[in-house]
Design an enzyme around this catalytic site. Sequence first.
Site, PDB file in Angstrom:
ATOM      1  CB  CYS A 168     -71.620  34.928  -0.382  1.00 37.74           C
ATOM      2  SG  CYS A 168     -69.867  35.628  -0.524  1.00 37.74           S
ATOM      3  NE  ARG A 202     -77.155  33.974  -3.601  1.00 34.17           N
ATOM      4  CZ  ARG A 202     -77.188  34.618  -4.304  1.00 34.17           C
ATOM      5  NH1 ARG A 202     -77.675  34.306  -5.336  1.00 34.17           N
ATOM      6  NH2 ARG A 202     -76.310  36.326  -4.462  1.00 34.17           N
ATOM      7  CD1 TRP A 248     -67.121  30.549  -4.995  1.00 34.62           C
ATOM      8  CD2 TRP A 248     -66.561  32.806  -5.518  1.00 34.62           C
ATOM      9  NE1 TRP A 248     -66.722  30.858  -6.300  1.00 34.62           N
ATOM     10  CE2 TRP A 248     -66.861  31.502  -6.462  1.00 34.62           C
ATOM     11  CE3 TRP A 248     -67.021  34.134  -6.449  1.00 34.62           C
ATOM     12  CZ2 TRP A 248     -65.668  31.806  -7.522  1.00 34.62           C
ATOM     13  CZ3 TRP A 248     -66.309  34.196  -6.476  1.00 34.62           C
ATOM     14  CH2 TRP A 248     -65.538  33.409  -8.059  1.00 34.62           C
ATOM     15  CG  ASN A 250     -73.918  37.998  -2.855  1.00 37.19           C
ATOM     16  OD1 ASN A 250     -72.845  38.101  -3.503  1.00 37.19           O
ATOM     17  ND2 ASN A 250     -75.091  37.754  -2.798  1.00 37.19           N
ATOM     18  N   GLY A 251     -71.240  40.838  -2.719  1.00 36.68           N
ATOM     19  CA  GLY A 251     -70.015  41.525  -3.661  1.00 36.68           C
ATOM     20  C   GLY A 251     -69.152  41.918  -3.491  1.00 36.68           C
ATOM     21  CD  GLU A 309     -73.602  23.279 -21.245  1.00 33.69           C
ATOM     22  OE1 GLU A 309     -72.854  24.059 -21.478  1.00 33.69           O
ATOM     23  OE2 GLU A 309     -74.441  23.132 -19.961  1.00 33.69           O
ATOM     24  CE  LYS A 313     -72.741  21.756 -17.427  1.00 31.71           C
ATOM     25  NZ  LYS A 313     -73.653  22.827 -17.051  1.00 31.71           N
ATOM     26  CD  GLU A 338     -70.121  23.009 -15.106  1.00 34.52           C
ATOM     27  OE1 GLU A 338     -70.097  24.525 -14.288  1.00 34.52           O
ATOM     28  OE2 GLU A 338     -71.013  22.744 -15.400  1.00 34.52           O
ATOM     29  CG  HIS A 340     -56.843  23.646 -39.589  1.00 29.87           C
ATOM     30  ND1 HIS A 340     -55.721  24.111 -40.980  1.00 29.87           N
ATOM     31  CD2 HIS A 340     -57.610  23.321 -39.936  1.00 29.87           C
ATOM     32  CE1 HIS A 340     -56.487  23.903 -41.639  1.00 29.87           C
ATOM     33  NE2 HIS A 340     -57.906  23.547 -41.209  1.00 29.87           N
ATOM     34  CE  LYS A 400     -77.741  27.076 -10.972  1.00 35.92           C
ATOM     35  NZ  LYS A 400     -77.016  26.470 -11.995  1.00 35.92           N
TER      36      LYS A 400
HETATM   37  C1  F6R Z   1     -72.157  25.615 -15.485  1.00 34.55           C
HETATM   38  C2  F6R Z   1     -73.176  27.285 -15.824  1.00 34.55           C
HETATM   39  C3  F6R Z   1     -72.228  28.197 -16.183  1.00 34.55           C
HETATM   40  C4  F6R Z   1     -73.612  29.492 -15.920  1.00 34.55           C
HETATM   41  C5  F6R Z   1     -73.343  31.007 -15.714  1.00 34.55           C
HETATM   42  C6  F6R Z   1     -74.297  31.716 -16.269  1.00 34.55           C
HETATM   43  O1  F6R Z   1     -73.168  24.772 -16.229  1.00 34.55           O
HETATM   44  O2  F6R Z   1     -74.495  26.727 -14.777  1.00 34.55           O
HETATM   45  O3  F6R Z   1     -71.416  28.337 -16.918  1.00 34.55           O
HETATM   46  O4  F6R Z   1     -74.022  29.095 -17.375  1.00 34.55           O
HETATM   47  O5  F6R Z   1     -72.501  31.172 -14.987  1.00 34.55           O
HETATM   48  O6  F6R Z   1     -75.054  31.596 -15.637  1.00 34.55           O
HETATM   49  P1  F6R Z   1     -76.446  32.302 -15.664  1.00 34.55           P
HETATM   50  O7  F6R Z   1     -76.781  31.461 -16.540  1.00 34.55           O
HETATM   51  O8  F6R Z   1     -76.941  32.571 -14.632  1.00 34.55           O
HETATM   52  O9  F6R Z   1     -76.165  33.968 -16.221  1.00 34.55           O
END
Ligand code: F6R
Length: 609
Positions: free
Chosen positions: A2, A27, A74, A100-101, A482, A486, A489, A505, A604
């Site tokens: 949030c 957020r 969120w 937020n929290g 990775e 990408k 998501e 396997h 994010k």
């Molecule tokens: C994916 C992504 C997330 C963050 C994860 C950790 O693209 O951005 O998987 O990497 O939520 O976030 P941070 O790095 O802010 O701790």
Amino acid sequence: MCGIVGYIGPRSVVPVLIDGLKKLEYRGYDSAGIAVIEQGKVLVAKSVGRLSKLEEKLEAYTPEANIGIGHTRWATHGRPSDVNSHPHTDCTGVIAVVHNGIIENYLELREWLEAQGHKFKSETDTEVLPHLVEHFYDGDLEKAVQQVITKIEGSYAMAVISKNEPDKIVAARKDSPLVVGLGDGEYFLASDIPATLAHTRDNFILNDGEIAVITADGVKITDAQGNKITKEVFHVQWDAVAAEKGGYPHFMLKEIYEQPRAIRETFSSRISADNKRVVLNELSLTEEEIKDLRHIFIVACGTAYHAGVVGKYVIEDLARIPVTVDIASEFRYRNPIIHPGDLVIVISQSGETADTLAALRESKKAGARILAVTNVVGSSVAREADDVLYTWAGPEIAVASTKAYSTQLIAMFLLGIHFAQVRGTIDAAYAERLITGMREIPDQVQTILDDLEDLQSFLKKYAECQNTFFLGRGLDYAVAMEGCLKLKEISYMHAEAYAAGELKHGTLALIVDDVPVVALATQTDLYDKMVSNIKEVKARGAQVIGVTFKGNTELQKVVDHVVYIPETENVLAPVLTVIPLQLLAYHIAVARGCDVDKPRNLAKSVTVE
Ligand code: F6R
């Protein structure tokens, strides 16, 4: 999760709040709301859905006020709905709160408040806050908030307004970020700096347990007991333009193209001019301590965890120190065997990820030394670690992490080379080759970006697929993880990353005609084995896109399409290999009509468990 904002000053508050919330939508964005004080009354407007829904609502009536708070949500407790959106109010609508929290003891508090006659409207944990303020209010909002925070457990950044004190915002934080932007006769409150940047570069960054009382005359910061604290002003170096799209259709694409600069800035002040040494003056770890290191843990979530997997390979290979890499949400509960003196490296773009922060604290309790790799100056992770190695990626706005990941890889290379040089596990010639190689990376990334401009049309045919596989061995496997995340998501296409040798396997059963497989083949020692694995999937009908170094004329004979990256040392390859995978995910997501910068169900900054 949030985002929260607040404003007090001469301007009309609604546009200021809405603009601030736009910067914080990363957020969370399942609902939004504002509360303002207009002519002595608290007015609340909120709406489920994106911020534009709230804006539509406000078109019917825009309050004229100079003080207000806002929220973009969120959902954690209670599904996204109008009634669960913030701000929440007390029984009579005198007090409004954004939060937020998570208030962990909210059920208990809610029962206690209900028993005293308080009426609740929503399913949220947050709603206990305005009722608690109402309960404790005795003519002093600041004192009421002080009492509220003695009652609540969990994490919070909150902002409170009351019609009884119409010239004041009271804000408090614990484990969720909050900054106060300092303007000229006006003050801003926000979960993150991009929301205040259009108005000021000077901020107070609140610490856990601090309370800010903001009026048009100034800001008073106190501890939880009301003792005044003198804060230093944090001056932001980057400007508002850096936090905008700069002509790109999406933040993600802009951030992909910013990687040459971000990478260069992350290493340039940390390698000697003669390319002979990595110099990490910001670390307090002494050479003796580095030589004595017996075990390193790397702990992180998501993309940052994937950078940690690369870190494990690199540090073990170069510095010969055993490294355990862990997902933070697992690590914090698995009773890890940490000895005093062990080094725990936490990696976090935001520096606010709840699980990563909890893992940091667990490790600290166990006597470990903590080194944070983070992108956000003054973030919780940075403040609580013993040492910080900042990545200089600049603000990352798109939910999907790109430039933060590539700069985290640079941080891993710097640490690997530095530890190896101190411990004498690599010779001077190899160290110089690695450092020279690192210097070349920004231009090499630029070359890949320039060469792959036509990727879009080539990728269209993959946009309709339902399943994809990413294969690699060694460091290529780490990058495959990775690339796979990408794609999933942002394009919502199912994808799996596999260590290529493990495929037979079980997972090989899923490879049938026309399933796209992205096969990374950059690791020299593993190359022949990788080609055998590619042949195994080709034999089952897969469409294979290979990624390898320029100059390799062999791979094209076994795959359907080859993406070439410039040649570099094997250890450094991940930072180049990931670029086509980021672009692949991006273009497929666009072709599938997805909301690239704000993928569904995600946010994010994950400041809840
Ligand atoms: C994916 C992504 C997330 C963050 C994860 C950790 O693209 O951005 O998987 O990497 O939520 O976030 P941070 O790095 O802010 O701790």
